[in-house]
Design a protein around this motif. Structure first.
Motif, short mmCIF file in Angstrom:
data_model
loop_
_atom_site.label_atom_id
_atom_site.label_comp_id
_atom_site.label_asym_id
_atom_site.label_seq_id
_atom_site.Cartn_x
_atom_site.Cartn_y
_atom_site.Cartn_z
N LYS A 115 -30.97 15.94 15.45
CA LYS A 115 -30.58 16.93 16.34
C LYS A 115 -29.29 17.72 15.74
O LYS A 115 -29.15 18.73 15.72
CB LYS A 115 -30.22 16.67 17.72
N LYS A 116 -28.30 16.76 15.47
CA LYS A 116 -27.08 17.31 15.06
C LYS A 116 -26.72 17.45 13.55
O LYS A 116 -25.92 18.16 13.27
CB LYS A 116 -26.03 16.26 15.62
N ALA A 117 -27.80 16.85 12.75
CA ALA A 117 -27.57 17.01 11.18
C ALA A 117 -28.84 16.96 10.72
O ALA A 117 -29.51 15.93 10.84
CB ALA A 117 -26.50 15.95 10.95
N ALA A 118 -29.08 17.85 9.56
CA ALA A 118 -30.50 17.81 9.18
C ALA A 118 -30.31 18.55 7.81
O ALA A 118 -29.54 19.24 7.36
CB ALA A 118 -31.68 18.53 10.15
N GLY A 119 -31.47 18.43 7.35
CA GLY A 119 -31.58 19.25 5.80
C GLY A 119 -33.02 19.62 5.21
O GLY A 119 -33.95 19.20 5.90
N PHE A 120 -32.72 20.42 4.22
CA PHE A 120 -34.49 20.83 3.82
C PHE A 120 -34.19 21.41 2.30
O PHE A 120 -32.93 21.56 1.80
CB PHE A 120 -34.91 21.83 4.77
N ARG A 121 -35.37 21.62 1.89
CA ARG A 121 -35.30 21.97 0.40
C ARG A 121 -36.40 23.16 0.27
O ARG A 121 -37.64 22.99 0.92
CB ARG A 121 -35.49 21.13 -0.43
N PHE A 122 -36.07 24.19 -0.64
CA PHE A 122 -37.28 25.11 -0.75
C PHE A 122 -36.99 25.82 -2.10
O PHE A 122 -35.88 25.45 -2.66
CB PHE A 122 -37.44 26.14 0.09
#
Ligand SMILES: [Mn+2]
Length: 321
Positions: free
Chosen positions: A297-304
């Motif tokens: 909820k408080k820390a996340a990540g993604f790549r595109f």
């Protein structure tokens, strides 16, 4: 039987154990894997540790870190353990994981991320979304293995706790976390060393990169969003591959904003996004999931696949390809 105890029972019965860390490894997956690997070696198990990406320099001081391999022999494995992986893509080694599944090997999933595709393939899920770090679950399994936590194991566990709570500053640094940290200190965990290596040492290139990222901060007041960008040329010019941990947390400190995103342009044509919030009711894990990523909820990540372009006014814009 509790899942921790069930996992411990399977591990006691196995001779050769493979522990997989997630890609782009952080202190939780590294610390948790090393702690469990170390404990299993006390039981004379043959342990292999592997990660699809190299261990970042700040974590290489951890006891056993030099043993984390870039690859492994699948035929040599009896039991697979995944630590802190979040989802299958993040695990790496997809072909061999499905091979393990076909062979019917025990797969133990130790995690604190929301339910995902690893849950389906795992034979034992030791998952608790309520804890701040996966190392808290690892510690319970070590307890069930009847192994005494020594100073080396305690230091590895503390590392996961430290990094996943942003150095005990995020809202997930609750009573349970601080009590567990205190117990680890009593067992000889080297907190000063953890702090110094992980947040207390940045070379000149890394410091300049932090400066660049901070100089480019933009705030969208309508969205309540602070963003910044690191370009691949910056990484090349300054010769930096790591040391960026924490930059997005600094950006997330602007009063009146609800969340922060740091976009990093990678050499492979991808854009990595790191998202943070401390705002009640904002779930950045869901935002990351919209881009095929994940997290908490408080820390996340993604790549595109994407690119960064400079506008005439010198501002940066991020585009999806
Ligand atoms: Mn974690």
């Amino acid at each position: 039987m509790r899942n921790e105890a069930e996992a411990a029972k399977v591990l006691v019965g196995a001779d050769r154990v493979l522990i997989l860390l997630h890609k782009d490894p952080d202190g939780d997956t590294i610390g948790g894997s090393l702690a469990l690997g170390n404990a299993l070696e006390h039981l004379d198990k043959k342990v292999t540790l592997a990660c699809a990406d190299p261990v970042p320099k700040p974590f290489r001081f951890l006891p056993g870190a030099e043993r984390i391999q870039a690859d492994f022999l699948a035929g040599d494995v009896e039991t697979l353990v995944l630590v802190d992986c979040g989802d299958l893509i993040r695990c790496g080694f997809p072909d061999r994981i499905s091979e393990f599944q076909k062979r019917g090997l025990p797969i133990i999933n130790i995690d604190h991320h929301p339910k995902n595709d690893v849950h389906r393939i795992a034979t034992i899920n030791v998952v608790d979304q309520g804890v701040a770090a996966a190392v808290q679950i690892v510690a319970k399994i070590i307890d069930d293995l009847d192994i005494t936590i020594d100073a080396d194991i305690a230091t590895c566990l503390l590392c996961g706790l430290y990094t996943d709570t942003g150095g005990f500053r995020h809202s997930n640094a609750d009573r349970g976390v601080l009590k567990f940290a205190a117990e680890l200190l009593l067992k000889g965990a080297r907190l000063r060393r953890v702090v110094k290596e992980i947040t207390g040492s940045r070379n000149v290139g890394a410091l300049k990169l932090v400066g660049l990222a901070l100089s480019r901060v933009k705030v969208d007041h309508d969205l309540g969003l602070a963003t910044s960008v690191i370009r691949k040329e910056d990484l090349e010019l300054l010769g930096v591959t790591s040391g960026l941990g924490g930059v997005v947390n600094i950006i997330n400190s602007i009063p009146g904003t609800r969340a922060a995103v740091l976009f990093t342009e990678l050499p492979n044509g991808e854009i990595k996004g790191s998202v943070r919030t401390e705002t009640e009711g904002v779930d950045v894990g869901k935002i990351a999931a919209l881009f095929g990523g994940g997290g908490h909820k408080k820390a996340a990540g993604f790549r595109f696949k994407g690119r960064v372009e400079t506008r005439e006014d010198g501002d940066f814009e991020v585009f999806l390809d």
